[in-house]
Design an enzyme around this catalytic site. Structure first.
Site, PDB file in Angstrom:
ATOM      1  CB  CYS A   9      12.799 -23.860  98.514  1.00  0.00           C
ATOM      2  SG  CYS A   9      13.343 -22.169  98.350  1.00  0.00           S
ATOM      3  CG  ASP A  41      20.747  -9.206  89.511  1.00  0.00           C
ATOM      4  OD1 ASP A  41      20.265  -9.855  90.451  1.00  0.00           O
ATOM      5  OD2 ASP A  41      20.518  -9.468  88.308  1.00  0.00           O
TER       6      ASP A  41
HETATM    7  C1  UGA Z   1      11.895 -23.184 102.698  1.00  0.00           C
HETATM    8  C2  UGA Z   1      12.526 -23.544 104.062  1.00  0.00           C
HETATM    9  O1  UGA Z   1      11.537 -23.485 105.094  1.00  0.00           O
HETATM   10  C3  UGA Z   1      13.661 -22.562 104.392  1.00  0.00           C
HETATM   11  O2  UGA Z   1      14.292 -22.952 105.600  1.00  0.00           O
HETATM   12  C4  UGA Z   1      14.688 -22.594 103.239  1.00  0.00           C
HETATM   13  O3  UGA Z   1      15.743 -21.673 103.462  1.00  0.00           O
HETATM   14  C5  UGA Z   1      13.982 -22.214 101.938  1.00  0.00           C
HETATM   15  O4  UGA Z   1      12.907 -23.182 101.696  1.00  0.00           O
HETATM   16  C6  UGA Z   1      14.988 -22.268 100.816  1.00  0.00           C
HETATM   17  O5  UGA Z   1      15.469 -23.350 100.492  1.00  0.00           O
HETATM   18  O6  UGA Z   1      15.389 -21.214 100.318  1.00  0.00           O
HETATM   19  P1  UGA Z   1      10.120 -21.369 101.833  1.00  0.00           P
HETATM   20  O7  UGA Z   1      10.089 -22.166 100.566  1.00  0.00           O
HETATM   21  O8  UGA Z   1      10.313 -19.896 101.757  1.00  0.00           O
HETATM   22  O9  UGA Z   1      11.285 -21.898 102.825  1.00  0.00           O
HETATM   23  O10 UGA Z   1       8.734 -21.607 102.581  1.00  0.00           O
HETATM   24  P2  UGA Z   1       8.181 -22.512 103.780  1.00  0.00           P
HETATM   25  O11 UGA Z   1       7.697 -21.628 104.858  1.00  0.00           O
HETATM   26  O12 UGA Z   1       9.127 -23.564 104.152  1.00  0.00           O
HETATM   27  O13 UGA Z   1       6.900 -23.186 103.066  1.00  0.00           O
HETATM   28  C7  UGA Z   1       7.013 -24.070 101.956  1.00  0.00           C
HETATM   29  C8  UGA Z   1       5.654 -24.620 101.563  1.00  0.00           C
HETATM   30  O14 UGA Z   1       5.178 -25.538 102.549  1.00  0.00           O
HETATM   31  C9  UGA Z   1       4.561 -23.559 101.420  1.00  0.00           C
HETATM   32  O15 UGA Z   1       3.758 -23.869 100.304  1.00  0.00           O
HETATM   33  C10 UGA Z   1       3.776 -23.685 102.717  1.00  0.00           C
HETATM   34  O16 UGA Z   1       2.452 -23.246 102.613  1.00  0.00           O
HETATM   35  C11 UGA Z   1       3.856 -25.201 102.938  1.00  0.00           C
HETATM   36  N1  UGA Z   1       3.654 -25.616 104.350  1.00  0.00           N
HETATM   37  C12 UGA Z   1       4.521 -25.197 105.318  1.00  0.00           C
HETATM   38  C13 UGA Z   1       2.612 -26.472 104.672  1.00  0.00           C
HETATM   39  O17 UGA Z   1       1.824 -26.880 103.799  1.00  0.00           O
HETATM   40  N2  UGA Z   1       2.461 -26.866 105.978  1.00  0.00           N
HETATM   41  C14 UGA Z   1       3.303 -26.461 106.967  1.00  0.00           C
HETATM   42  O18 UGA Z   1       3.111 -26.882 108.135  1.00  0.00           O
HETATM   43  C15 UGA Z   1       4.362 -25.609 106.619  1.00  0.00           C
END
Ligand code: UGA
Length: 431
Positions: free
Chosen positions: A260, A30
């Site tokens: 993301c 890093d």
């Molecule tokens: C997301 C993807 O799920 C991963 O597969 C991907 O690798 C990652 O982006 C990335 O591109 O690095 P992440 O951003 O860590 O992962 O989080 P998520 O669990 O996907 O949640 C994203 C958002 O959606 C959060 O704000 C969560 O609260 C919201 N969410 C999720 C909902 O509002 N409803 C749901 O049913 C699921």
């Protein structure tokens, strides 16, 4: 295998650590020397369940090390993963300057054949540019392959996702680097899809945009449920049992956030535009997401009327459970908008309070150390993040301390009939 990981953010640090866990020799690089010092001294710059113990174990066993020198990382390794940030630019496109910088640094340090793997989320065709850059700046004129290996880990579940992936995607232009990739991923026992580089890059943007679309879809259905008296959870269960749809990512909420989905959606729309296709469907996904926050705030103002001089308790600041990450957090946006209306806030998050202080103004926010006293003196409570422990809140006790027992649940954590029985005015999403 001897592996270098350039960039020790969420993706780089967890990937490097998990590679060392299965027996590879990993050096994480890093450019931030203070971060490298922290890691060398046993500190972990992010909160991710299970990560700290895994880092310590692998450092102690000599398979994992940290350096600020790209040359050292490249010199020690056969395979070099790029895991640096690709932040959004104002116009929705992606800032690829960190990727380009790293490609030049790798090129400058190469003295023998290397496999350069892009793990950062990048627009389709970036691999071609990275290969051109390395060719241009490689003084030693050695052979190399650039391949794409997008990451699908979720923050908060990153170690679990990395150790037990659904699939591994490898995009490469020749067979030569694939053998090394098979060897790296063999211990993870996951199906590997080999494809061309452009398809691999596209898989990542298409996957994240689809998941965001699923959330916006259920949030739009939630609006219809509210207008018709139906219950969005019942609808999600009913449609989710169809295997073609699936129940996961159908939780109605105050919108998706994080580093993301919002960024990748904008980027995919922009990439499509540049390639001559107007991806209107994804623009609608963004619009529904923004509208979801507006609709939630409207519920608060319709109930409390004037927010000026009101005290509101906010449970959750992280963009989702199990993380200290507050980037593009819907919880932070709620706080900012309530503060703008003149409310004072009492906020609590199990992990994200420190990072939230950097985004929220100093005035008007009280950081409460324990969940049980957030409600004290409040006119209303807001649930903004789906931390499971919030369900353990003693609501009867919380009610005693409140000026008026009102709860706005942006994550559908609580049972409406239970809350009503306790004497709360309770508003959630789509129920
Ligand atoms: C997301 C993807 O799920 C991963 O597969 C991907 O690798 C990652 O982006 C990335 O591109 O690095 P992440 O951003 O860590 O992962 O989080 P998520 O669990 O996907 O949640 C994203 C958002 O959606 C959060 O704000 C969560 O609260 C919201 N969410 C999720 C909902 O509002 N409803 C749901 O049913 C699921």
């Amino acid at each position: 295998m001897n592996i270098a990981i350039i960039g020790t953010g969420y993706v780089g640090l967890v990937t490097g650590t998990c590679f060392s866990e299965v027996g590879h020799n990993v050096v994480c690089v890093d450019c931030d020397e203070s971060k490298v010092k922290l890691l060398q001294g046993g500190g972990i710059p992010i909160y991710e369940p299970g990560l700290e113990e895994m880092v310590k174990r692998n450092v102690a066993e000599g398979r994992l090390s940290f350096t600020a020198s790209t040359a050292e990382g490249v010199g020690k390794s056969d395979v070099i993963f790029i895991a640096v940030p690709t932040p959004p630019l104002e116009d929705g496109s992606v800032d690829l300057s960190f990727i380009e910088r790293v490609a030049r640094d790798i090129a400058g340090a190469m003295t023998s054949y290397k496999i350069v793997v892009d793990k950062s989320t990048v627009p389709v065709k970036t691999g071609e540019k990275v290969a051109e850059t390395i060719k241009r700046y490689c003084k030693a004129d050695c052979e190399f392959d650039v391949i794409s290996n997008p990451e699908f880990l979720r923050e908060g579940f990153a170690v679990e996702d990395l150790m037990k992936p659904d699939r591994i995607v490898i995009g490469s232009a020749s067979e030569r680097p694939n053998e090394a990739m098979r060897e790296i991923y063999e211990p993870f026992n996951a199906p590997i899809i080999f494809t061309d580089i452009n398809s691999a890059e596209l898989i990542k943007h298409a996957a994240n945009s689809f998941l965001a679309m699923k959330i916006s879809y259920i949030n739009a259905v939630a609006a219809i449920c509210e207008a018709s008296g139906a219950n969005v959870e019942e609808v999600a269960n009913g449609i989710g049992m169809d295997e073609r749809i699936g129940r996961r990512f159908l939780n109605a909420s105050l919108g998706f956030g994080g580093s993301c989905f919002p960024k990748d959606l904008s980027a995919f729309i922009r990439i499509s535009d540049d390639l001559g296709y107007d991806f209107g469907l994804l623009k609608e996904v963004q619009k529904i997401n923004a509208g979801q926050m507006d609709r939630f705030l409207k519920k608060i103002t319709e109930t409390l009327w004037i927010l000026k001089d009101k005290t509101i308790g906010v449970l959750g600041l992280a963009f989702k459970q199990n993380t200290d990450d507050v980037r593009m957090s819907p919880a932070i946006e709620i706080c900012q908008r309530l503060l703008k209306e003149g409310a004072s806030l009492r906020v609590y998050d199990p992990k994200a309070m420190e990072k939230a202080r950097e985004l929220l103004p100093a005035e008007g926010v009280t950081y409460v150390d324990d969940m049980d006293s957030v409600a004290d003196g409040c006119d209303a409570l807001v649930v903004a993040t789906e931390w499971p422990q919030f369900k353990e809140l003693d609501l009867a006790k919380a009610k005693e301390g409140m000026t008026s027992p009102i709860l706005f649940d942006g994550r559908n954590l609580f049972d409406p009939s239970e809350l009503e029985q306790l004497g709360f005015t309770y508003k959630s999403i789509g129920r």
